[in-house]
Design a protein around this motif. Sequence first.
Motif, PDB file in Angstrom:
ATOM      1  N   PHE A  80       0.831  -1.200   0.000  1.00  0.00           N
ATOM      2  CA  PHE A  80       0.000   0.000   0.000  1.00  0.00           C
ATOM      3  C   PHE A  80       0.868   1.253   0.000  1.00  0.00           C
ATOM      4  O   PHE A  80       0.616   2.204  -0.749  1.00  0.00           O
ATOM      5  CB  PHE A  80      -0.929   0.015   1.219  1.00  0.00           C
ATOM      6  CG  PHE A  80      -1.633   1.331   1.405  1.00  0.00           C
ATOM      7  CD1 PHE A  80      -2.784   1.625   0.700  1.00  0.00           C
ATOM      8  CD2 PHE A  80      -1.124   2.292   2.280  1.00  0.00           C
ATOM      9  CE1 PHE A  80      -3.427   2.852   0.853  1.00  0.00           C
ATOM     10  CE2 PHE A  80      -1.763   3.514   2.444  1.00  0.00           C
ATOM     11  CZ  PHE A  80      -2.915   3.790   1.727  1.00  0.00           C
ATOM     12  N   LYS A  81       1.898   1.286   0.842  1.00  0.00           N
ATOM     13  CA  LYS A  81       2.761   2.463   0.923  1.00  0.00           C
ATOM     14  C   LYS A  81       3.448   2.735  -0.413  1.00  0.00           C
ATOM     15  O   LYS A  81       3.554   3.890  -0.843  1.00  0.00           O
ATOM     16  CB  LYS A  81       3.804   2.281   2.030  1.00  0.00           C
ATOM     17  CG  LYS A  81       3.232   2.405   3.428  1.00  0.00           C
ATOM     18  CD  LYS A  81       4.281   2.059   4.490  1.00  0.00           C
ATOM     19  CE  LYS A  81       5.479   2.985   4.436  1.00  0.00           C
ATOM     20  NZ  LYS A  81       6.492   2.624   5.455  1.00  0.00           N
ATOM     21  N   ALA A  82       3.905   1.678  -1.071  1.00  0.00           N
ATOM     22  CA  ALA A  82       4.572   1.851  -2.362  1.00  0.00           C
ATOM     23  C   ALA A  82       3.592   2.399  -3.401  1.00  0.00           C
ATOM     24  O   ALA A  82       3.932   3.303  -4.184  1.00  0.00           O
ATOM     25  CB  ALA A  82       5.152   0.523  -2.836  1.00  0.00           C
ATOM     26  N   SER A  83       2.374   1.867  -3.392  1.00  0.00           N
ATOM     27  CA  SER A  83       1.358   2.334  -4.326  1.00  0.00           C
ATOM     28  C   SER A  83       0.978   3.777  -4.034  1.00  0.00           C
ATOM     29  O   SER A  83       0.844   4.597  -4.952  1.00  0.00           O
ATOM     30  CB  SER A  83       0.130   1.425  -4.227  1.00  0.00           C
ATOM     31  OG  SER A  83      -0.913   1.906  -5.032  1.00  0.00           O
ATOM     32  N   PHE A  84       0.837   4.105  -2.753  1.00  0.00           N
ATOM     33  CA  PHE A  84       0.453   5.455  -2.367  1.00  0.00           C
ATOM     34  C   PHE A  84       1.535   6.459  -2.722  1.00  0.00           C
ATOM     35  O   PHE A  84       1.255   7.547  -3.243  1.00  0.00           O
ATOM     36  CB  PHE A  84       0.161   5.512  -0.866  1.00  0.00           C
ATOM     37  CG  PHE A  84      -0.275   6.855  -0.385  1.00  0.00           C
ATOM     38  CD1 PHE A  84      -1.608   7.250  -0.518  1.00  0.00           C
ATOM     39  CD2 PHE A  84       0.628   7.742   0.186  1.00  0.00           C
ATOM     40  CE1 PHE A  84      -2.017   8.507  -0.092  1.00  0.00           C
ATOM     41  CE2 PHE A  84       0.217   8.991   0.611  1.00  0.00           C
ATOM     42  CZ  PHE A  84      -1.105   9.381   0.474  1.00  0.00           C
ATOM     43  N   ARG A  85       2.794   6.092  -2.462  1.00  0.00           N
ATOM     44  CA  ARG A  85       3.903   7.005  -2.756  1.00  0.00           C
ATOM     45  C   ARG A  85       3.961   7.316  -4.250  1.00  0.00           C
ATOM     46  O   ARG A  85       4.299   8.423  -4.662  1.00  0.00           O
ATOM     47  CB  ARG A  85       5.219   6.391  -2.281  1.00  0.00           C
ATOM     48  CG  ARG A  85       6.387   7.369  -2.296  1.00  0.00           C
ATOM     49  CD  ARG A  85       7.664   6.726  -1.805  1.00  0.00           C
ATOM     50  NE  ARG A  85       7.708   6.560  -0.359  1.00  0.00           N
ATOM     51  CZ  ARG A  85       7.639   5.391   0.279  1.00  0.00           C
ATOM     52  NH1 ARG A  85       7.510   4.281  -0.414  1.00  0.00           N
ATOM     53  NH2 ARG A  85       7.701   5.338   1.593  1.00  0.00           N
TER      54      ARG A  85
END
Length: 204
Positions: A80-85
Motif C-alpha cells: 500500500f505504501k509503495a502504491s500510495f507514494r
Amino acid sequence: MKQNHDIRVVLFDLGNVLVDLGDISEMHAMLNTQGEESDVWLKWLRSPTVAAFDSGKITFDQFADRLLKEVNSNIDREAFKASFRAWPRGLFAGALELVESVKPEYHRAILSNTNAAHWPRLMDEMALAGKFHSYYASHLVGFVKPDDAIYLHVIEHLQVLPEHILFIDDNQVNIDTANRLGMLAYRVKGVDAARDVLHRHGVI
C-alpha cells in the motif's frame, strides 16, 4: 483580455489541476470502494485518517495502518505504501508553462492537501520548487481543506483580502469553502480548464 486589477494572488491546487493522479481506479483500490469520482473524493476528504496524515499529525506507517483498517482492506502495508507514494504520476503536460505564464505582478501560490510521502516528489522530481512565491502544503501548515482554518491561514499569511485571491481546485467541497470565505474560486480539472479560468480573468 483585460487585466483584472482586483486579483492579487493566483492560488493553485495541485492534484488533478497541475498533477496527474491517474484515474479513479487507483482511489478505488486504496479506499476499497466503488462509486463515482466525486463521491470517492468526498470519502477521501472526510476520512479522519487522511486528514491526520495530510495535516502532519501521524507518520506514514501510522497512516497506512489506520487507513487499511478504516476501509477494511487486506492489502499488505508495504505494498500500500509503495502504491500510495507512486500515486502522483507526474505533472500534466503544460503545467509548468501555465504557472510560468501567470503575469509577474501576481503572487503565485500553492494550496494543496498533501503529505510527507508526496511532497518531496512534487517539489524535486516534478520540479515545482521555486515556481511559486508561497507554498501552503497541508502537512506543513497543520490544516486541511475543506476546513476554514487552512484558507484563513493563507489569507492571514498573505495579508490580502479574500476577494483578491483567485483559487482553482478540482473538488467542489474545497471550492465551496473558498467561495463562502470570499475568495474567487473555480472548480477545474487539468491544465486546459485551469488555463481557461486564468485567461478569463486576465492573469495570464
